[in-house]
Design a protein around this motif. Structure first.
Motif, PDB file in Angstrom:
ATOM      1  N   MET A   1     -59.645-119.295  47.362  1.00 44.02           N
ATOM      2  CA  MET A   1     -59.174-118.014  46.808  1.00 44.02           C
ATOM      3  C   MET A   1     -60.351-117.231  46.223  1.00 44.02           C
ATOM      4  O   MET A   1     -61.218-117.807  45.581  1.00 44.02           O
ATOM      5  CB  MET A   1     -58.145-118.299  45.719  1.00 44.02           C
ATOM      6  CG  MET A   1     -57.174-117.167  45.532  1.00 44.02           C
ATOM      7  SD  MET A   1     -55.978-117.529  44.219  1.00 44.02           S
ATOM      8  CE  MET A   1     -56.905-117.118  42.757  1.00 44.02           C
ATOM      9  N   ASN A   2     -60.355-115.921  46.460  1.00 43.86           N
ATOM     10  CA  ASN A   2     -61.406-115.098  45.870  1.00 43.86           C
ATOM     11  C   ASN A   2     -61.227-115.003  44.365  1.00 43.86           C
ATOM     12  O   ASN A   2     -60.112-115.054  43.863  1.00 43.86           O
ATOM     13  CB  ASN A   2     -61.351-113.676  46.447  1.00 43.86           C
ATOM     14  CG  ASN A   2     -61.921-113.626  47.840  1.00 43.86           C
ATOM     15  OD1 ASN A   2     -62.705-114.501  48.207  1.00 43.86           O
ATOM     16  ND2 ASN A   2     -61.535-112.627  48.602  1.00 43.86           N
ATOM     17  N   LYS A   3     -62.346-114.836  43.667  1.00 40.92           N
ATOM     18  CA  LYS A   3     -62.290-114.676  42.211  1.00 40.92           C
ATOM     19  C   LYS A   3     -61.590-113.357  41.885  1.00 40.92           C
ATOM     20  O   LYS A   3     -61.783-112.353  42.557  1.00 40.92           O
ATOM     21  CB  LYS A   3     -63.735-114.650  41.701  1.00 40.92           C
ATOM     22  CG  LYS A   3     -63.880-114.603  40.214  1.00 40.92           C
ATOM     23  CD  LYS A   3     -65.370-114.498  39.850  1.00 40.92           C
ATOM     24  CE  LYS A   3     -65.564-113.915  38.475  1.00 40.92           C
ATOM     25  NZ  LYS A   3     -65.273-112.487  38.330  1.00 40.92           N
ATOM     26  N   LYS A   4     -60.756-113.397  40.826  1.00 43.89           N
ATOM     27  CA  LYS A   4     -60.082-112.150  40.423  1.00 43.89           C
ATOM     28  C   LYS A   4     -61.084-111.187  39.782  1.00 43.89           C
ATOM     29  O   LYS A   4     -62.057-111.619  39.159  1.00 43.89           O
ATOM     30  CB  LYS A   4     -58.992-112.464  39.406  1.00 43.89           C
ATOM     31  CG  LYS A   4     -57.787-113.149  40.002  1.00 43.89           C
ATOM     32  CD  LYS A   4     -56.709-113.216  38.951  1.00 43.89           C
ATOM     33  CE  LYS A   4     -55.623-114.195  39.370  1.00 43.89           C
ATOM     34  NZ  LYS A   4     -54.602-114.354  38.338  1.00 43.89           N
ATOM     35  N   LEU A  30     -55.107-110.151  42.276  1.00 44.75           N
ATOM     36  CA  LEU A  30     -56.414-109.493  42.446  1.00 44.75           C
ATOM     37  C   LEU A  30     -57.133-109.220  41.135  1.00 44.75           C
ATOM     38  O   LEU A  30     -58.357-109.284  41.049  1.00 44.75           O
ATOM     39  CB  LEU A  30     -56.228-108.140  43.160  1.00 44.75           C
ATOM     40  CG  LEU A  30     -55.642-108.160  44.558  1.00 44.75           C
ATOM     41  CD1 LEU A  30     -55.398-106.743  45.047  1.00 44.75           C
ATOM     42  CD2 LEU A  30     -56.604-108.868  45.513  1.00 44.75           C
ATOM     43  N   ASP A  96     -65.991-107.250  35.014  1.00 47.79           N
ATOM     44  CA  ASP A  96     -66.444-106.599  36.255  1.00 47.79           C
ATOM     45  C   ASP A  96     -66.304-105.080  36.159  1.00 47.79           C
ATOM     46  O   ASP A  96     -67.183-104.333  36.548  1.00 47.79           O
ATOM     47  CB  ASP A  96     -65.616-107.094  37.451  1.00 47.79           C
ATOM     48  CG  ASP A  96     -65.754-108.584  37.662  1.00 47.79           C
ATOM     49  OD1 ASP A  96     -66.907-109.056  37.758  1.00 47.79           O
ATOM     50  OD2 ASP A  96     -64.720-109.285  37.692  1.00 47.79           O
TER      51      ASP A  96
END
Ligand code: NDP
Ligand code: MG
Length: 385
Positions: A1-4, A30, A96
């Motif tokens: 899974m991609n990092k949120k 997401l 982010d």
């Protein structure tokens, strides 16, 4: 899974902040909330914190600190208070994206701190670009901190410009709903009430921007915002009254093509785009019906009834510290109107008097701008008294 993607929401208790949390809720796979901040609305900040479990929260009004701290004591959430804390939390390495959605000049310093920390900025706080556009754009290049507009018009322009060379822009059509008083005569405008002014025909927003939309100062501030975001000249910006608020702005190119972005008037669309850019994400907001919106109208703004637009264009053309003066005087005048101290039509008069008698600084530093803001507020307050 991609990092949120971890998001800090500055001004989470406001209209934009709440809609941003809704976007995050609907896309929990997401996005996640890293930081929430509020000024005085401690009870809502507490509720939001319990629901979204950020790592840190800031309440800038220090009087509310104990209350927030105690209410969140059993959660693993750091609680900070005061303006300086705001400037520090935005630099956390875990963030982010910083959504700059504090209202007014109060959003400037934290936006700059986030840029200096190299964060991706989702910018709703247009006042920071109005006051210090030059400084902000330079810093964003220097610190490699991209600014993605949240303001619907600027999101529209930004979307129209994906893949384009900005040298090919001939003109930007900045659309305006015209606000609740679009069809009133000058005489009728003299007697409008606060309640009338707070009833925007198309958008549900915070009080300050709702009044700015009624005076059309909002469109003037947005013209200055566009100048900095897209590196265009004042004469390339044309204000178009478009009462349906379906086209959120347009870009006319030098080859004769014009691009527009259309959607229902819903701020969650540009907020979501700023979070997901350069990607788009599937969403339930995808319900725009072109056949239900088959009549789109365009008019020139009435500059006699709405002098704020000319004042903003004057400040934009003169540049230097004058947009800062314009913004400060406007914040004071709008606040006075919101407190029933002046009439609606007094707002541009106070801005004009403050603006036309101010000491001009051609290339102001940030400290010059902070001083300009203070002095302009004092002058406007005296005019109100
Ligand atoms: P709101 O008044 O609804 O919310 C303002 C937010 O800022 C609140 O969270 C408030 O906290 C916080 N805040 C107020 N004063 C201070 C301060 N001195 N220090 C720190 N935080 C403060 O505003 P909006 O959400 O409507 O607007 C936010 C920004 O987004 C504005 O710049 C506006 O122009 C821009 N924008 C808004 C749009 C909209 O649809 N609402 C559309 C396009 C742009 P608290 O609630 O605790 O007082
Ligand atoms: Mg707007």
């Amino acid at each position: 899974m991609n990092k949120k993607i971890s998001i800090a929401i500055l001004g989470s208790t406001g209209s934009i902040g709440k809609q941003a949390l809704d976007v995050i809720s609907k896309n929990e796979n997401l996005f996640q909330v890293e930081v929430l901040t509020a000024h005085s609305n401690s009870s809502l900040l507490i509720q939001q914190s319990i629901k979204y479990l950020p790592n840190a929260v800031v309440i800038t009004n220090e009087l509310e600190y104990e209350y927030v701290k105690n209410a969140l004591a059993k959660y693993n959430i750091s609680v900070y208070a005061g303006k300086d804390a705001l400037n520090q939390v935005v630099t956390f390495s875990t963030i982010d994206i910083v959504l700059s959605s504090i209202v007014g000049f109060a959003g400037l310093e934290s936006t700059i701190s986030a840029i200096k920390a190299g964060k991706k900025i989702a910018l709703a706080n247009k006042e920071s670009l109005v006051v210090a556009g030059n400084i902000i754009i330079e810093l964003s290049k220097q610190y490699n901190s991209p600014i993605i507009p949240v303001d619907s018009e600027h999101s529209a322009i930004f979307q129209c410009l994906v893949g384009e060379n900005t040298n090919n822009i001939s003109k930007i059509y900045l659309t305006a709903s015209g606000g609740p008083f679009r069809n009133l005569t000058a005489k009728e405008l003299e007697n409008v009430t606060l309640k009338d002014a707070l009833l925007h025909p198309k958008w549900q927003m915070g009080n300050k921007i709702t009044i700015d939309s009624a005076t059309l100062m909002n469109k003037g501030l947005e013209a200055i915002e566009a100048k900095w975001l897209f590196n265009i000249k004042p004469e390339q910006i044309e204000i178009v009254v478009h009462p349906e608020s379906i086209i959120h702005s347009m870009v006319k190119f030098t080859d004769g093509s014009t691009k527009a972005q259309l959607s229902n008037p819903d701020m969650r669309i540009p907020i979501q785009y700023a979070f997901s850019f350069p990607k788009r994400i599937n969403s339930e907001l995808n319900n725009f019906d072109i056949f239900a919106n088959n009549s789109l109208n365009f008019e020139k703004p009435n500059l006699i009834n709405f002098p704020s637009l000319n004042l903003a264009f004057y400040a934009m053309e003169k540049a230097g510290n004058l947009p800062c003066v314009l913004n400060a005087a406007n914040e004071i005048a709008v606040n006075a109107f919101l407190n029933n101290k002046i009439k609606f039509t007094d707002i541009p008069k106070i801005v004009e008097k403050t603006l036309y008698n101010f000491n001009y600084i051609k290339e102001p530093s940030l400290s010059d701008l902070i001083e300009t803001d203070n002095i302009a507020r004092e002058i406007s307050l005296k005019l109100i008294k």
